[in-house]
Structure formats: C-alpha cells, structure tokens
Design a protein around this motif. Structure first.
Motif, PDB file in Angstrom:
ATOM      1  N   LEU A 260      -8.599 -12.146  17.051  1.00 36.63           N
ATOM      2  CA  LEU A 260      -7.648 -11.216  16.457  1.00 36.63           C
ATOM      3  C   LEU A 260      -6.980 -10.431  17.581  1.00 36.63           C
ATOM      4  N   SER A 261      -5.763 -10.021  17.354  1.00 37.43           N
ATOM      5  CA  SER A 261      -5.034  -9.299  18.394  1.00 37.43           C
ATOM      6  C   SER A 261      -5.790  -8.037  18.830  1.00 37.43           C
ATOM      7  N   ALA A 372     -12.678  -5.761   4.197  1.00 37.54           N
ATOM      8  CA  ALA A 372     -12.545  -4.369   4.591  1.00 37.54           C
ATOM      9  C   ALA A 372     -13.336  -3.503   3.615  1.00 37.54           C
ATOM     10  N   LEU A 374     -13.476  -0.936   1.245  1.00 37.08           N
ATOM     11  CA  LEU A 374     -12.529  -0.221   0.383  1.00 37.08           C
ATOM     12  C   LEU A 374     -13.210   0.095  -0.937  1.00 37.08           C
ATOM     13  N   SER A 395     -11.846   3.496   5.368  1.00 41.54           N
ATOM     14  CA  SER A 395     -10.639   3.241   6.165  1.00 41.54           C
ATOM     15  C   SER A 395     -11.056   2.717   7.524  1.00 41.54           C
TER      16      SER A 395
ATOM     17  N   ALA B 262     -11.009   9.377   8.767  1.00 38.08           N
ATOM     18  CA  ALA B 262     -10.142   8.978   9.882  1.00 38.08           C
ATOM     19  C   ALA B 262      -8.781   9.664   9.794  1.00 38.08           C
ATOM     20  N   TYR B 312      -0.240   6.015   6.075  1.00 39.82           N
ATOM     21  CA  TYR B 312      -1.173   5.676   4.993  1.00 39.82           C
ATOM     22  C   TYR B 312      -2.088   6.848   4.700  1.00 39.82           C
ATOM     23  N   TYR B 313      -2.544   7.524   5.751  1.00 39.44           N
ATOM     24  CA  TYR B 313      -3.463   8.648   5.525  1.00 39.44           C
ATOM     25  C   TYR B 313      -2.809   9.717   4.661  1.00 39.44           C
ATOM     26  N   GLY B 370      -3.425   0.418  -1.228  1.00 37.94           N
ATOM     27  CA  GLY B 370      -4.809   0.651  -0.827  1.00 37.94           C
ATOM     28  C   GLY B 370      -5.505  -0.620  -0.364  1.00 37.94           C
ATOM     29  N   ALA B 372      -6.340  -3.568   2.416  1.00 39.33           N
ATOM     30  CA  ALA B 372      -6.330  -3.935   3.831  1.00 39.33           C
ATOM     31  C   ALA B 372      -5.616  -5.270   3.985  1.00 39.33           C
ATOM     32  N   LEU B 374      -5.593  -8.621   4.969  1.00 38.18           N
ATOM     33  CA  LEU B 374      -6.588  -9.650   5.270  1.00 38.18           C
ATOM     34  C   LEU B 374      -6.059 -10.994   4.789  1.00 38.18           C
ATOM     35  N   GLY B 391      -1.261 -14.085  11.616  1.00 39.74           N
ATOM     36  CA  GLY B 391      -2.700 -14.124  11.409  1.00 39.74           C
ATOM     37  C   GLY B 391      -3.483 -13.205  12.327  1.00 39.74           C
ATOM     38  N   PHE B 393      -2.992 -10.418  13.402  1.00 40.86           N
ATOM     39  CA  PHE B 393      -2.924  -8.983  13.122  1.00 40.86           C
ATOM     40  C   PHE B 393      -3.746  -8.575  11.908  1.00 40.86           C
ATOM     41  N   MET B 394      -4.531  -9.515  11.391  1.00 43.36           N
ATOM     42  CA  MET B 394      -5.288  -9.223  10.176  1.00 43.36           C
ATOM     43  C   MET B 394      -6.545  -8.424  10.487  1.00 43.36           C
ATOM     44  N   SER B 395      -6.341  -7.242  11.039  1.00 40.39           N
ATOM     45  CA  SER B 395      -7.452  -6.356  11.365  1.00 40.39           C
ATOM     46  C   SER B 395      -6.915  -4.949  11.547  1.00 40.39           C
ATOM     47  N   MET B 398      -3.018  -1.881   6.938  1.00 34.77           N
ATOM     48  CA  MET B 398      -2.921  -1.795   5.487  1.00 34.77           C
ATOM     49  C   MET B 398      -1.633  -2.482   5.037  1.00 34.77           C
ATOM     50  N   PRO B 422      -2.927   2.336   9.652  1.00 41.19           N
ATOM     51  CA  PRO B 422      -2.859   3.462   8.708  1.00 41.19           C
ATOM     52  C   PRO B 422      -2.267   4.730   9.304  1.00 41.19           C
TER      53      PRO B 422
END
Lengths: 435, 435, 435, 435
Positions: A260-261, A372, A374, A395, B262, B312-313, B370, B372, B374, B391, B393-395, B398, B422
């Motif tokens: 992952l990046s 994740a 959630l 989060s 967070a 997001y927060y 809400g 993530a 994924l 792909g 960036f799936m970490s 949101m 977020p």
C-alpha cells in the motif's frame, strides 16, 4: 438495541458468585503477571503506545473505583483523591487527565502504594458484591473485569517492548515463575513443522455478524446484523516465520508493487526491513534472532512458529506477495462462530506463539483483517464517559481478530473486535491469509 | 471479473467518434480552466496535497503519452525524453519520479513548452484515433479522459488554495471569463433559504452495489456485489453554512465528546475552529468571511449555502452534534442509483456551492461517508503500473460520494468512489447526514 | 559611538552625485541579474532559507519605500498600500508581515507589477535626491543601496538552489547574457593548479577591529575596539575541491572524532556526505559533478577550484582533519585590513569560484570563521525598526568574512561581517584554514 | 600549553591523601544525594536533556572504570563487561553507546547492582591509590572526581525536572534528610529584601583570562590568554523573581523588540510566558507558584529570591528590557578572579536560590553570559576519547559562569566555564546584568 451484559442484570446469586470468582481470578492474575518484574521494570514506558506496568496496575484499579465504587458503593471512601484524575487514561467526560507520555514520570505513587490501592479497591468491590448490588453495578463489575483482561495483555506486550528497548535485552520469563503459569517445553512445541497451508472453503451468503445472546460483550460488537459474504477460503493456519523469511528474501521490503502507498512510505521512513523484534545482533552477516518474553531466540529455531509483531502494512504486503489477501473481519467471524475458544492463549503459559497445524481460529497471534474499525449499524456507545471506551477510536484503525498467546481465554469470542492503527507493530499481531 | 470500459472494446465507429468528442472537449477544457491564470499563478503549490496548475497540464498529457501513445502508436516520438519521468506522479512501476513537493520548482519547462507538449500529445492521440485503434487503446484513451477530468477538479481545488494562501487573496473568477462558463447570478442563487432538512427513508435490505453495465468505471468500483442495508434515512440536502455556524456557536470545536479521538487530537494540534476557508479578516470581533473562487464573500450572504472544505472529522462531529450520523457509502449509492446526474457541477460555471432545496444527490460538495476506502470483494487492480491508480491508496482514507461544483458532470455516477484522508480539508467536501 | 554613514551627512553635491550613481547602478543591476530568468523561475522558493527572485525585486523596492520615501519625501504616494506589509521581510517594529514560507504563493502581484513598483520607487528616490535631501535621508538611501547589494547576492544564491532543485537542473548562465557580465573563459581560469597551501604568518598583539573612518558600514561592525591576538598564520588560499575530495576519501564523513557533536548529529540526520551541490548523477560508481550557475560540471575539471557550499560543520571538520583550525573573525580582519578589495567578485562575471594562487582575502567564497556572531562592545542597533536589521540575529550564527563570486565589489570591506547558522550550506561559503 | 592537574603529577604522599579524601567525599555524596529517592524515582528521565538518577550513579562509576582502572590498575577485573558500553555517555572514541533517550529503559541493572558496581569501583580505586599510582593515574582520578561533581549537580537538576513532570509534584527535600545537608530556615533567608541593584564598576584594559596555576582545571579553561576589556559595570546581585515579574507584567513575553529573533521564535513555538517552574495551579486568576526541590512554593514568598530556570533568550530579553545587557564571560571572570568561592552552593543544603544583598559572584544561579562557548587560543583537547569531554560541544552553546545552589563548592573557580544551548531552561540558570 440490546444492552451488553444484560444477562447478569436478570440473574441471581449463582451468577453473582461466578462474577466474584472471575473478579478475584482476574485481579490476582494482574498482580501475578508482575511477579518477574522489579519496581524499576514497572516504571518503563518505552514507546508512545505503551504504558508502565505500574500504571496498568493502578489504572485497572482506577476503573473499578471510578465506574463501580464511586457510583454504586454508597459510603465508598476514595483511596487518594489525586488518583481519580492521575490514573484516568483518556475519558474526557470523566476528568482531566495527564498526557499519556507523562506516565513514565509516575515514580510516585510507589509500587507499594499502588498495590495498597488495589487492595482497597478489591475489598470495596467485595463489599459491594456481598451487599447484593443492583444489576447495573454487576454489569459494571463485569466490564471492569474485561477491561482488566485487556490490560493484562497490554502489560505483557508493553513489558516485552520495554525489555527489547533495554540494550541488555533481559528476559521476562523465568522457568519457575510466575507460579500460575504452566510452562510448556518450548523446544518441543515449536519444533513441529507445520504442513503447507491449507485453505478451508466457506460458502458465504447472507450471514449474521456481531454479538448474539445475553453474555457480556463490548458496545462495538453490537448490533448484530446481516452481511453478505461471497464464497471465500481461509488458510488453516498463521503464516510462519519461515514463510515470512522467504518473503523478505524475495525482496519483500524493497518492492513497492507489494505495498500500500502508506505502507511503502512507512517502511521507507522507519527503515523497517523485518518484523519488530527480529534483529541481527552480530552484524549483517550473522543470523536473525527474535526477541520474546523468554529472551532472544535464534530465528532458525522458530521457523515453524507464526510470525508476530508485524504491522497491517506488512501483513497486507505479505498476503499480496503470496498471491492472497487478508480476510475481512466478517469472513473471520463467520468461520469462527461456534468454534470453542481454545488455542495458545495466556493460560498456556507459553507467552509466545508456537507451531501448530491445527485449524483453530484462536490464539498465538491476533490476525490482521482487511476491515477498517468502524461502527456497526445501530451502534450505540455506552452512556456517559464510558461511551469513550471504544467509539471514539473508530477512525484510522484496522480490526484484528482471534486473540494471542497473551490474551486471557475467557476474554474473547467470535464477535470480539480488537483494533490498532495499520503501522502498529508492538502487538502480538500476525497474518492469516484468505482468498 | 468484469473489465472496465469493456463496451468500447466491442464497438464500432460511432462510439469511436463519441470518445473523440469527449477527448477533445476534455482536453480543451483543461486549458480553458487556466484562462484566468498567469504563468506565475500556475507555479504555486501551496500545500502538500496540491500541485501547481502547470503540473496538472503537463501530467495529464503525460498520462496519454505514457499509457496510450507509447504503447499503442507505433511510430510515436516522445516530445521530450525527460518529461517521461518528470511528470510521472506516483507510478513506481513506470519510472522513477520526483518527490511531489519538488513540483513547485518546475519553472522549466515553461508554460509554453507544456502547452506545446499538450498539442503534440493531442495530435498524436488524434492520429491514433483516426487509425482505428484496437479496443485496448480506446479503453486507455477513455481512462485518460477520466483521469484528466479528475485533474480538472484538482486544478480548481488547488488554485483556490493557492489564492487563499496568497495574503492578497486574489479571485480566480472574473465575470467574463473563462468564456465557456455560463455564469449564474450568485446573489440570487445563494439567496434561496432552504427549508429545514427533511429525511428520505429507504427500506434497505439486500442491495447490489458497485458498477453495473458496460460503461466506463474505475477498477475500485468493481466488482458489483450484494450488501445488506438496514432501513435508513438520508437528509434531502447538504448541511448549510448557517447550520454549521450554529454547531460552532454551541461549542462544537471545544467539546471533546463530539469528536473522534483522532479528530480531537487534530483540531487541537492544528488550532482548527472553523472550516478551512472561513476567516475573520477584521479581528475577533468582526464577522466571518468565506474564501471562494469568486474571492472573499461575507458569511452572512452564504448562510443557506452548503458548508464546504470541512474534514471528515468535522463532518463526523457535526453529525454527532446534530443527533445524526454520516451515511455509509452504500446507503448513499443505493439511494442515488438510477437518479440522473444533475446538480451544481462544473458545467454550471458557478464554481462554488449554492443554496438548494432539491433532494438531488449530485454536486455542490462531495459528501463524506462513514465508510473507509477499501477494496470490494474480488477487487482486481488494472494490469501493470496502472494498477497503482487506485488500489495502493486503500488505507487510511474515507470514501466521499456525489461530486462537487467543480466536478465534470460526465465524470461521475452512482458507483463512483472518491476518497481522501479524514483530516483533508482543501476539497469541496461537505456533509449530508443520515439516521 | 560613531554613527554609520556619517560622512554623507556632512557632505555636499559631489558625494550626493556619487550616491545617485551608485543607487542607479545598483538598482539596474538587480534587474539585469534577472535577465536570464523567466517569470516562472522568479516564483521558485526551493528551501526555507531562500526567497523567490521576484520577491527580492519587490522587497528591495519596499526597503526604499518604507525607510526612505515614506519618511523623507513629503508628498510620496504609495505604489500600493498592500505592498507595505506584503514585502516586509522581518521588521516586527514596522508592520505585520507574511510568514517567509508564503512567499512562494505570491503569484500576484505579477512580475510586471513588481517592475512598475521598482520604477515608481526609483523615480521617487531620484526626485528626493534632486530636492537635496537632508543628511539622514542620504544615509538611508546609502543603507538601501547596501541592502540591495546583499539581496543581489541572495538572489543568485537562491536561484542556484532553485535550479538545483528542479530535476532538469537548468543553467542560469547563458554565454551572451546578462549583458553586463564580462564573461571569462572558465576552462582556462579554473585550470590553473594552485600550489600547495602556504601559510602567511602574523604577529598578532593588540589590534583594533571593527569599522574605522567615516564611510558607510553596518551597525554590527561598530564600535571599533581593541582585541588581543596571539601570533597566528593563515593559509594563502581557500581549500580546493581536490583537497576536500581527499578529506572525503579519508573517511571524512564517517569519523566522529573529526566533528563537533552538533555537526556529527547534523550529517547523520541529513545524510550529508559531500558539499551541497556535489552529486553522482550516474549512480555510485560514476564520478561527482558539481552544480553551478553555469550548470552541472564534472568535478574532475574543478579540482583546483575552491570548494563551496559547505557548512560551518564541514569547514570545521575539514580543518581538524587537515591538522589546522578555522581562523577567528579578528585574525581574518587584522590580516585583511588595508588590502584593496579585489578578487573573483560579482563584477568578474564568472559567477563561480575559480582557481587562484593569489593570497588575496576577497572573493570566490565567504570564509567560515570560528567566531560566533555576537555584538561588539558598545553595540548600538539603529533606531526604530531598522534596529532589527542585524542585531536580533546575534544568536546561533557564525561569522563569515571576505565575500564571494556573487558579492558586489563595493559592498565589502575588511570589517564586514556576514553570518549564517552553522548548518547553512546554500551560500558560496568555503574554507580557509589557520594555525 | 599547560597540562591540567599538573600539580598532582609532581607531588608526593600528602597530595595523594588529599585526593583520596576528596575522592571518598565525592563518591559518598553522590549516593547521599539519592537518599530521598526511591528506586522508582531513579528511573525517571523526564526530558531529553536529563538522565535518570540511577544512570548518573552508574555513569560516574563507569568513568573511573573506563579512564582510570582499565588503564592504570594492572589486574583490574571489570564488574560487568556490558557496563563498559552501557554506561558510556557520548565518547565515540571509547565504544559504541546507547542512544541517550534509552536510559529510561535501564530498569536492569537494578539499583542494587549499580550500587555494587560503585563499591567495586571504589575499592579498586582505593587499591590503586594505595599502590602509589603514577602521576597520570592521579590526574585521571582527579578528573573523575570533578566529573562526578558535575553529575551531582545534574542529578539534582534532573530530579527536580522529574518531580516537576510528575503531576503530583512531589518534593525532593525532606527536613531530616539527606543527613549531610545543613538545612537553613528558608523563610528567614528568603525574606531579606535586597536593595536596588547596584553596579560595580571595573576599569577593564588588557586582562589575562583562562586558568592560571597548577591546580586542576578542564581543558576548555586553557590556555590562559590576554583579552582587552572596555570599562564595564556588573550588577552586585542576581535579578530577583520580583524584578522578573515586573518584566512579565510589562509585556515581556509579548514584545518582539525585546527578543533575539531565535528567542522570539522559541517562545512563540513553545508557548513560554514565564520561567520553567513557574505555574498557575489554580487557573489564570490565581497566583504563580514556583516548583523547587522543596516542593511548590508561592511566588509571593520568593519575590526577593533570584529568578532561576530561565533560558539565555529570557535572560537576554530581560536585560534589554531593563536597559542593560548580559556580561561577557571575560567581564565576569575578571571581576571574580581572586574572590574566594563562597555563596549559596550545594554545601549550604538550601537547594534553591536565596535572597542576598552580597556582591559575591558565586552560587544561587549560574549566570548566562553573552559569550558563545568557543575554544580559547591554543586550545588542545585531552588525548584520546577524553578529548570529547568538552571540545566537541563548542558549537551553538552559550557560556554560564559562577555556580549554583547545587554546585559543589570545590568544583568551581573563576576560570570555570559552564555551557548550555540558549533555549536550555532546566538548569539553575539566572541573570546578572552588566552595562
């Protein structure tokens, strides 16, 4: 929505006794886990995630004081007024609290004072239990017991890191203590070579997940709800150190396409090139050793043992390299539901992962999932400050499932959700691949 | 699993013409969006998330050169060998590339050279299209068009931040340009007071989500799969600046119980106390103004306009304060599926959110969900370096849904997944609550 | 204590003319130095120490506007009210000012507007000079000229860093421009091999240091005062690239015993292993190249040229390795006093250090001294906001002496004190050893 | 150049006995200073500058082992091979050593083991002394004693910070311990109001500075050399808390014109608005209290006591506000030379500054001077790894003079140079102005 621990609320003396037993067992065990530690050991806070062992002792007493005794024992006398804010961890709704990093400066109160604090709290809870408390108080005691079990795991996780940070690398484990541990012969148990991983296939479909029934659970396991699962397969066992070594030998930490990046950025920034506790003590040409609660062990003796103390990023990269993926938390839960909780857990006394061919879902290492952390549909945090127990952390964290070699057996269940940030490595966290 | 853009692969001259039109329109519009900008403006990179406008111009040409022309146009001559690595954004599998933060030093190549680069690429793609390219080339051109549409949105988002960072706070928008924009009377359109939010109720149940059909989509929208949705309700409109102001007035930024842990840490560390582009230019006693592509506007004129540029927060905290929650990405998708894409999008020329009572799902601001970001079950990244498009960036991110006032209309659909970390605030990101 | 520039205060038309000439020459040269630059080049701010060239153009006009015109030209009309705070660099006593890092976002005002600003200021200063200004105004104009000369050096230093940061590594220098530069044949001038360094011996004793006489100086050069110097020797020339390469080959960057503690920490943290602009473009096995205002040159052609762009830490470590030390600022000054200012300075047009056997003290590179930048006995900062010019930086910096290949010849003198933090590397800073 | 401690080299049994006495006294006092501390207290390392008390105990033994016993006692047996690198502080030339921040993880070896280590070293040094060691060994023992005295001061400084960091703010000082302290009545001694500061005038001229004579000194005090001093005046006493409060009340921390640029940046970044140990425990409206080794005391009781724990930046800003400046180290030294060392030093047992009208130069607080810590002409570090003792820190630090209430009396002299970075605040560092 169902309240957690509702069962206790409706029950009579028998369950009450059962709770008292579990309370006593748990409270004693926390202290017993500290038997190999000196007061000085119990001061060490070696990374931002960790806390000193003494703090764990005090904070778990604080939890009972703050959320049980203060509310439910009418004439309860605080042990020390300052402890009420000093040992608050993060409950903004309860009181101000010290920054976490300051815990390493808590040389006062002394360990002795903390142990007296625990006794004071223990006696008070016993008095409350004898008085035949109302169901809400019992629920809170049960929550306190579960809370303390979490800190037992953390205490061992943190002391392992503390001893790893000490350049002398002392071992926690001594053969004859702590007395309660039934020590296993490590050489034998780790020597069994596991067969090649085997995949168990599951049909999927519409499944219910989340906690069912009346027994205790945390608020984050509720509410139970349907999810749709495509057919999937889970490896019958955890990835071993030997398999992980093959990933490393194949350039695992040097190939961006496997990561992952955010993971790639992390390993470059931190200079990671192996699991947290793997080190080459004799320079590059020497072999790897693995630091454990039993001290440093040669990796070559542990090739069949599950790899532990890896981050989510590493678990994800390994899975991609292996041509697989990590399971979702619901794939894991659906597979585990109904399986009895047994495996290499805290009670085994091994205090490290061991080799196993069994397809049990429990123990050795927590399993990083691709889910994740959630809230579930209809999530309702506990009332008041206790609502901060789980909900506010939803989060930036990933779910882990299944328990580790330092998790108390009674603590976990198929709906249990552990969670850590994806770069976290100091936990007993391992890899079980899916496809 | 279904391939994206498979439709084009099977089609003849008509769809080919359609793609050519869209290619031309898109390429021209990117340049047209720069009409109000000077070469100096196009150098500014005012935050780590942003890129200079000139870089966007060059990188979108690079994408066609690298993934279309180099592979599919037999005698293609590179415009400049260095550009092949210089304008690579993050494709590790394609070439080495400069650190993102260095883009602000790319005074050379000049804007003129970059515009010639674009012409060179345009002519070459036209040649390829005339030659009757193979279906894979067409798919790549379509991907390139979609890629460029994303960068059109980013270009405007980034230039807004650049002008906000300049202490003089210049406006991007001039009444008579860019020529293609059909400018609306802002005072009128923002003056309509929305009614109180109304909730639309949905039954839920087992629903299919993810991209369906043969038209183009990104790999992260596949594969389509069932999800179970409990009954839910969505607000008919976005949260307005006036409503957000009420949240602030009620201590929104000072009450930890409203925030994810967070999020609370973030607002304390960064000193946030309002959306990104709200400022008090005349000291504390003065009123708020809001910086937009039309310059600074008094907040009091925008009370009925959707709040934008929140993280997001902040979206999550607002929702909790309002007694609601954010929708999941699937709740949003299920509600939007089948609704025609219309709303305040890039083509409206307004370049900022406007007041609306309509219950459309599209435009004004992206909606923080809400969920993530994924992978879907059976996710399969594109082959080769293009597999890094989404792909990796799936970490830690949101999902946002629905498009904004700077999103091209043709770019989005009900299965479209936008995603940001977020704490991200520089996007046209707003709030639509669910319950 | 003596006031700086007192001479002008007492003088008539002749000196007035001389100042006008110097004003015109200086103002024109700043613009001429930008001839090779595009408006885009003049936006780049590639490190926290640097500023965009356009900002230098504007700030040097701002200085005359703020400290000359606004105070001394009765009917002076501001060019633009905003510029009065926008182009303030750091004078807290004058106005609020933008953070330095924001200068890279100043795409507006445009370069054209800044050039018009300069013309407006130039015309106004000319008017003031024609009016026969009072002595204080003349002193301020002289200060403004000296200020602008400093920024000429900075402009070139900063653009060199900007072009080094651009991965394309463009060259500033073109053979036929800027027109005012008398370009020398580099190959010849750099080809002369210097003899081995020779030490000139000085008797020391009680010497006066600090500025003497009536001519202009900065406040930090006053008051002149006695210092006691033990007998000492200074190398007759700067350390060359070839000598520095020998230091590197002898493990210079790997041997902690050669370094100050803070220097060792710095090179480990930053990964330094050569001067700032030395790089190996073809991988480890290739040779070093050196980036200059004339582009990248092979190190092997520059072995006899003084090493430049080294930090104080590197200068100190080199000196220790060579068995010598750095001179104090007073050792340098006592040796230089009375020597005519001649050497490879800005007017030579070479724009890089060149080989030389001469024992001149001036030019090529500023010389790091072992003296901290502190106030002289009786130091009195200028009145008002101008008191911030030098005095507030007297902490954490080391003194450099002697001027560089981009320092205007008229700008320096034996009492001139340049100063930078010890980790600074982007200056034309070199090494002259003492013993 | 003169060698330090040359006197001992030439002397017979009498001086030998004197050294033995001082060795014993010093070694015992280090342990005695720990009497009020628990083993847990001795684990705390509450800021990067500080070390745990246990580490100080061990490191001072290590110094004797490494630089005396290992070299000069033929049959010396190491107490523990690991201690030889574990307790090395920063001597790169001696061995690898752990990062400083890891010292807080040294729960092992236990305090008991460290005390046995000290005994082992003590016995061995006694044996060496009995054997009639060679002069070089005696010099090293003397160096070790002086080294240990420095660590006594650091130990108290560090434990004060440790207790300040503990939210309970425990006091080090108990009335009846440590036994060796002759406790004074604080209320009385701090109650004497000092008169207005009085300036003592000095003629200056050519003065010799640096250590003279045969007695011990550190290498950084050599060589003695002439300096020219202009006539100057020194305040007869330190700045008091009351005077500093007036500075604060006059906007001291809000007026940039009073500060060095680096100081202003520091106080803004860190949020400083008072000396380190001043706090408002009851919120903004309450009064200040000052944390001391005797616990928290109300500032109103300490108005006549010298202000302590201020940084160089604060000392410099105060002096500027007061219309004065800080003295140079040589102004201080010239004034102090020949004055007997007496004042509020460690032996007084007060452990905090007290009020005094006396014009003594010693004790209470170290005095920040305006001199950078740099080498003297002809500076020659000690041979081998010991050369790292002082020399490598000659960068980025300012000199302090005069000793504090926790400095052993025998440790200091008029040529003694203490040094810390200008932002350092945890020392007993105060202000004496000059003009």
């Amino acid at each position: 929505m169902k309240e957690p621990a509702a069962a206790i609320a409706d029950t009579g003396p028998a369950l009450n006794d059962q709770l008292r037993d579990r309370f006593r067992t748990t409270r004693r065990r926390t202290v017993a886990l500290c038997a190999p530690l000196t007061p000085e050991d119990m001061m060490v806070q070696s990374c931002p995630e960790a806390s000193p062992a003494k703090w764990h002792l005090a904070h778990t007493a604080w939890f009972f004081e703050s959320f049980v005794l203060k509310e439910f024992l009418p004439d309860y006398r605080l042990f020390n007024n300052d402890f009420l804010w000093l040992f608050n961890s993060y409950y903004e709704g309860f009181s101000a609290f010290p920054e976490k990093r300051l815990r390493s400066s808590f040389s006062r109160p002394s360990l002795d004072a903390v142990l007296r604090y625990r006794e004071h709290v223990d006696e008070s809870v016993e008095r409350l239990l004898e008085a035949g408390p109302d169901p809400d108080a019992l629920k809170r005691i049960e929550l306190g017991v579960n809370h303390e079990e979490q800190h037992q795991e953390l205490l061992l996780t943190d002391i392992l890191h503390a001893f790893f940070t000490n350049p002398l690398r002392p071992a926690y484990f001594k053969e004859d203590e702590p007395a309660f541990l039934h020590n296993q012969d490590l050489a034998t148990s780790s020597g069994k070579a596991p067969t090649r991983p085997d995949f168990h296939h599951f049909e999927g479909g519409l499944r219910e997940v989340g906690h069912a029934g009346d027994a205790f659970c945390f608020d984050n396991e509720l509410g139970r709800h349907p999810v749709w699962l495509a057919p999937y397969a889970l490896s019958n066992r955890l990835v071993t150190c030997g398999e992980y070594l093959a990933f490393m030998a194949d350039g695992g930490y040097r190939r961006p396409e496997l990561w992952l990046s955010a993971g790639w950025a992390t390993i470059k920034e931190k200079g990671w090139r192996a699991p947290l506790y793997w080190s080459k003590e004799d320079g590059e040409s020497g072999g790897w050793s693995v630091f454990t609660l039993r001290g440093s062990l040669p990796l070559e003796h542990l090739l069949h043992v599950p790899v532990s103390q890896v981050s989510y990023y590493e678990a994800d990269a390994y899975a991609r390299w292996a041509g697989h993926r990590l399971p979702t938390e619901f794939e894991w839960e659906a597979a585990a539901e109904g399986c009895p909780v047994e495996g290499n857990l805290l009670e085994s006394g091994r205090l490290m992962p061991i080799s196993s061919n069994s397809s049990t879902r429990w123990g050795d290492c927590w399993v990083w999932t691709g889910s994740a952390y959630l809230q579930y549909p209809g999530f309702k945090p506990l009332e008041g400050a206790l609502g901060e127990y789980n909900g506010k952390f939803m989060s930036g964290q990933m779910v882990l499932r299944g328990g580790s070699c330092v998790t108390p057996e009674r603590h976990i269940r198929s709906s249990y959700r552990n969670f850590f940030a994806p770069e976290t490595r100091w936990q007993f966290s391992g890899i079980r691949v899916a496809s």
